[in-house]
Design an enzyme around this catalytic site. Structure first.
Site, PDB file in Angstrom:
ATOM      1  N   ASP A   1      -2.771   5.347  -3.290  1.00 26.95           N
ATOM      2  CA  ASP A   1      -3.202   6.300  -2.271  1.00 26.95           C
ATOM      3  C   ASP A   1      -2.083   7.270  -1.904  1.00 26.95           C
ATOM      4  OD1 ASP A   1      -5.807   5.509  -2.025  1.00 26.95           O
ATOM      5  OD2 ASP A   1      -5.523   4.318  -0.209  1.00 26.95           O
TER       6      ASP A   1
ATOM      7  N   CYS B   1     -10.743   1.776  -7.785  1.00 26.88           N
ATOM      8  CA  CYS B   1      -9.841   2.189  -6.709  1.00 26.88           C
ATOM      9  C   CYS B   1      -9.863   1.093  -5.661  1.00 26.88           C
ATOM     10  CB  CYS B   1     -10.308   3.509  -6.103  1.00 26.88           C
ATOM     11  SG  CYS B   1      -9.353   4.029  -4.661  1.00 26.88           S
TER      12      CYS B   1
ATOM     13  N   ARG C   1      -9.260  -2.695   8.132  1.00 25.83           N
ATOM     14  CA  ARG C   1      -9.723  -1.305   8.098  1.00 25.83           C
ATOM     15  C   ARG C   1     -11.118  -1.201   8.717  1.00 25.83           C
ATOM     16  NH1 ARG C   1      -7.125   1.772   2.968  1.00 25.83           N
ATOM     17  NH2 ARG C   1      -8.753   3.233   3.566  1.00 25.83           N
TER      18      ARG C   1
ATOM     19  N   ASP D   1     -15.735   9.668   0.577  1.00 32.47           N
ATOM     20  CA  ASP D   1     -16.333   8.982   1.721  1.00 32.47           C
ATOM     21  C   ASP D   1     -16.931   9.972   2.730  1.00 32.47           C
ATOM     22  OD1 ASP D   1     -17.015   7.037   3.505  1.00 32.47           O
ATOM     23  OD2 ASP D   1     -14.969   6.311   3.854  1.00 32.47           O
TER      24      ASP D   1
ATOM     25  N   TRP E   1     -15.222   3.776  -7.318  1.00 29.75           N
ATOM     26  CA  TRP E   1     -15.557   2.479  -6.704  1.00 29.75           C
ATOM     27  C   TRP E   1     -14.326   1.979  -5.957  1.00 29.75           C
ATOM     28  CZ3 TRP E   1     -19.842  -0.895  -8.757  1.00 29.75           C
ATOM     29  CH2 TRP E   1     -19.889  -2.138  -8.144  1.00 29.75           C
ATOM     30  N   ASP E   2     -14.418   1.978  -4.637  1.00 26.94           N
ATOM     31  CA  ASP E   2     -13.276   1.590  -3.810  1.00 26.94           C
ATOM     32  C   ASP E   2     -13.438   0.153  -3.334  1.00 26.94           C
ATOM     33  OD1 ASP E   2     -10.834   1.995  -2.561  1.00 26.94           O
ATOM     34  OD2 ASP E   2     -11.461   3.875  -1.631  1.00 26.94           O
ATOM     35  N   MET E   3     -12.325  -0.440  -2.917  1.00 23.90           N
ATOM     36  CA  MET E   3     -12.322  -1.810  -2.382  1.00 23.90           C
ATOM     37  C   MET E   3     -11.102  -1.916  -1.476  1.00 23.90           C
ATOM     38  SD  MET E   3     -11.148  -5.127  -2.431  1.00 23.90           S
ATOM     39  CE  MET E   3     -11.713  -6.801  -2.554  1.00 23.90           C
TER      40      MET E   3
ATOM     41  N   TRP F   1       0.831  -1.189   0.000  1.00 30.01           N
ATOM     42  CA  TRP F   1       0.000   0.000   0.000  1.00 30.01           C
ATOM     43  C   TRP F   1       0.876   1.253   0.000  1.00 30.01           C
ATOM     44  CZ3 TRP F   1      -0.976   3.512   4.271  1.00 30.01           C
ATOM     45  CH2 TRP F   1      -1.964   4.464   3.985  1.00 30.01           C
TER      46      TRP F   1
END
Length: 700
Positions: free
Chosen positions: A505, A483, A406, A330, A440-442, A163
């Protein structure tokens, strides 16, 4: 006698010898015609102390025929039929594609091997389908696509990361043994991007013979490169199947993801240009034919602190800077005041937005911008109405404690009620509001990914594709960004149904130079989200000048990540400058041919993009220069006899203090011939560490 199948593209040939089982004889430079004696000239000797027959390195290598490295297929039928040996029973071939049907009458399995050679880009595609022709279940453990490499491919370049540190590269000798990468994280992953390169020793951006590979799949995968003890080499890639994920009933089939490959005799530049052209021609489908709009995403500006009036102020300032798409990240839905709550409850928070979302969207549109919204449909918070009402919708295994990631869990998309709920909520949002874009996050890996007690990464991945496909069909004009905490789900298959990647990120411009370089070998700039962040990066706390931040973001799909209301007028003017510069040149950036140069200074990154008439070149000084004077910029991709106007577009003003006298051409427009630019080059100014300049060339 075996027959040759000769697939041809604009520049390359793929020659397959079709005997008992198909075998690639040549994959590389174009062959005009196949000689009559080629079969004799390529016959291999059979060594002493080995098997008494020649064993081809086939398109699906078989353990049962004496391939002792990695078989292309592994499985069994209650412990039997575990070493199949196939025979070709049918071949269909055209100029750019061939299909081979093979069968094993003992194990009662049928293979269909498809291989294509794209004419314009020279990219090879390969996949395999297995069909259970027996009367009982076949337990498939592995089915992977194999492509051979020549013996002079003796160096590997592979990818690693994490990450905020994606697309990092490493090299190793490739002479004995090999390399294997396994991804079990349930998404393409930050750590193990499914791509690699093999080539001649020391291959570089501009030089060397290189073969590139990418597996188009968004779940688990295994990728390997092997050197056999006889010197033959191959790359193999496929889905990594968990225990019991593929149990084939009679007449059932399993199909591998597509493996993509290409060859270059001009180093990594040739690979990148071919993959990028293939993506443009065959993968990406934008809803409308328009310039890629500049983004502003609110995340690093306000996080969860949503106040409609303030957001409208942000939109006003964004529009004034030249932003064309405004995305609320968000925090907009009910109860979402932090990262531990409310995921899954995809209804507008009417406490934060008492007048609804419509006034905000209308204001954004009035500033000349599209409106976009962040969602994370695959996730659920334990503290949410969705979880409280449907705890059984979580992807997991009963009887075990699953760690959260998370502070969230993954929803089981194979649960039809869950699937229908997610589609209905997304469909309602896109129907109710004038939303042109979904981010669209994951945000987490899959742990204990079980559906009804059985391993389910394969099914989850296919269900995700189905959900996005269904949404695209219902709302064909909406763009979707893939994303996944940044670069966690980036591959050709998800790109078939999305339109942009958030590369990382990490907005640190120095880190982004490496991240975007690695990504650009496979993907064109127009799908690579690259944002200018604030002076102090939120993920590294490192500070960079606006020059470094602006130039780094300029070469992708540009955006900004900040609160423009709080920025100084000077900073906003600087953002406006780079946005305008991006708009000025995005007709080249988002359609041209990307390239990189091999710098004499190891602390430089030199890259650019060109079309038939124009060229932009960026020289980024990553760290202290290796030498007191920079090496001339010798531009190899110009035409010798053409004349070019050469002009400096961007340079950090602070670097002028490093020179008592600066090159006069920095303040002029030069006229230079291609052979002068190629052989003599352009003298560069001295640059500060972590700064960059841009040069524009226009053919006269």
């Amino acid at each position: 006698m075996s027959e040759f199948i000769h697939l041809t593209s604009k520049n390359h040939s793929l020659i397959i010898k079709s005997g008992r089982t198909p075998e690639v004889l040549h994959w590389g430079a174009k062959i005009a015609s196949i000689d009559e004696d080629l079969l004799l000239s390529t016959e291999r000797p059979i060594s002493q102390a080995r098997l008494d027959v020649d064993v081809p390195l086939s398109l699906c290598p078989e353990l049962g025929s004496g391939h002792f490295n990695a078989p292309g297929i592994e499985g069994h039928r209650d412990g039997f039929d575990w070493a199949p040996v196939f025979n070709t029973v049918r071949v269909e071939a055209q100029d750019q594609q061939a299909t081979f049907v093979l069968e094993d009458t003992v194990s009662k399995l049928e293979l269909t091997v498809e291989i294509k050679l794209d004419y314009e880009s020279d990219v090879v595609q390969k996949r395999i389908t297995v069909t259970n022709k027996g009367g009982s279940k076949y337990y498939l453990n592995k089915l992977s696509s194999t492509l051979p490499l020549p013996n002079h491919a003796n160096e590997l370049m592979t990818f690693h990361g994490r990450w905020c540190h994606e697309f990092q590269t490493q090299r190793q000798r490739f002479e004995h043994g090999g390399f294997m990468q396994e991804n079990r994280r349930g998404r393409t992953s930050h750590e193990n991007f499914p791509g690699m390169f093999a080539g001649t020793q020391g291959f570089s951006e501009q030089n060397g013979l290189v073969w590139g590979f990418h597996l188009g799949w968004s779940g688990n995968h295994q990728m390997r490169a092997d050197v056999r003890s006889d010197g033959r080499r191959f790359v193999q890639a496929g889905e990594l199947l968990l225990a019991g994920e593929s149990i084939l009933e009679p007449e059932a089939t399993y199909q591998t993801p597509w493996l993509y490959g290409c060859y270059s005799n001009s180093g990594l530049n040739g690979i990148a240009q071919r993959f990028q052209q293939f993506v443009r021609d065959n993968i990406i489908q934008f809803p409308t034919d328009k310039p890629r709009p500049v983004h502003l995403n609110t995340w690093e500006g306000i996080y969860f602190d949503h106040k409609p009036e303030y957001i409208m102020q942000m939109a006003t300032e964004a529009g004034a800077m030249g932003v064309e798409r405004f995305i609320i990240d968000d925090g907009w839905f009910i109860g979402r005041d932090g990262e531990r709550t409310a995921l899954g409850d995809w209804y507008l928070d009417e406490v934060k937005y008492p007048n609804g979302l419509e006034p905000v969207i209308e204001h954004v549109n009035q500033q000349g911008m599209e409106f976009g919204l962040w969602v994370e449909p695959e996730m659920v918070s334990q503290d949410s109405n969705l979880y409280r009402n449907n705890p059984d919708w979580v992807l997991g295994l009963q009887g075990y404690h699953q760690p959260s990631g998370r502070w969230q869990y993954v929803l089981d998309l194979q649960n039809e009620a869950c699937f229908d709920y997610l589609f209905s909520r997304l469909d309602a949002l896109l129907t109710t509001y004038n939303i042109g874009y979904l981010k669209w996050d994951m945000n987490r890996e899959l742990v204990q990914p079980g559906h009804q007690g059985k391993a389910a990464v394969h099914g989850q991945t296919q269900a995700l594709y189905r959900l996005v496909d269904q949404l695209n069909q219902a709302h064909p004009k909406v763009e979707i960004e893939s994303c996944s905490s940044g670069g966690g789900r980036i591959d050709f298959e998800i790109l078939k149904r999305t339109h942009r990647f958030w590369a990382s990120d990490c907005n640190d411009a120095l880190e982004r130079q490496a991240i975007q370089k690695g990504m650009s070998y496979f993907f064109p700039p127009e799908v690579m989200g690259a944002h200018i962040g604030p002076a102090e990066c939120h993920s590294t706390n490192r500070r960079h000048s606006i020059n470094m931040r602006g130039v780094t973001a300029l070469m992708g799909h540009m955006g900004v990540e900040l609160d423009p209301v709080k920025e100084s007028q000077q900073e906003k003017q600087a953002f406006s400058h780079y946005i305008a510069l991006h708009k000025q040149f995005r007709h080249i950036l988002h359609s041209g041919r990307s390239f990189r140069m091999d710098p004499a200074d190891k602390n430089q990154n030199i890259y650019g993009v060109q079309n038939d008439d124009e060229m932009l070149i960026t020289v980024c000084q990553l760290a202290m220069p290796e030498y007191a004077l920079p090496s001339p910029l010798r531009i190899s991709c110009v035409e010798d006899s053409a004349l070019y106007q050469v002009k400096l577009v961007e340079m950090p003003q602070t670097s002028f203090q490093l020179m008592k006298q600066r090159p006069q051409w920095l303040d002029k427009t030069l006229t230079l011939s291609g052979d002068n630019l190629k052989e003599i080059g352009l003298t560069l100014p001295i640059l500060d560490p972590e700064s960059a300049l841009i040069v524009h060339l226009k053919k006269m």
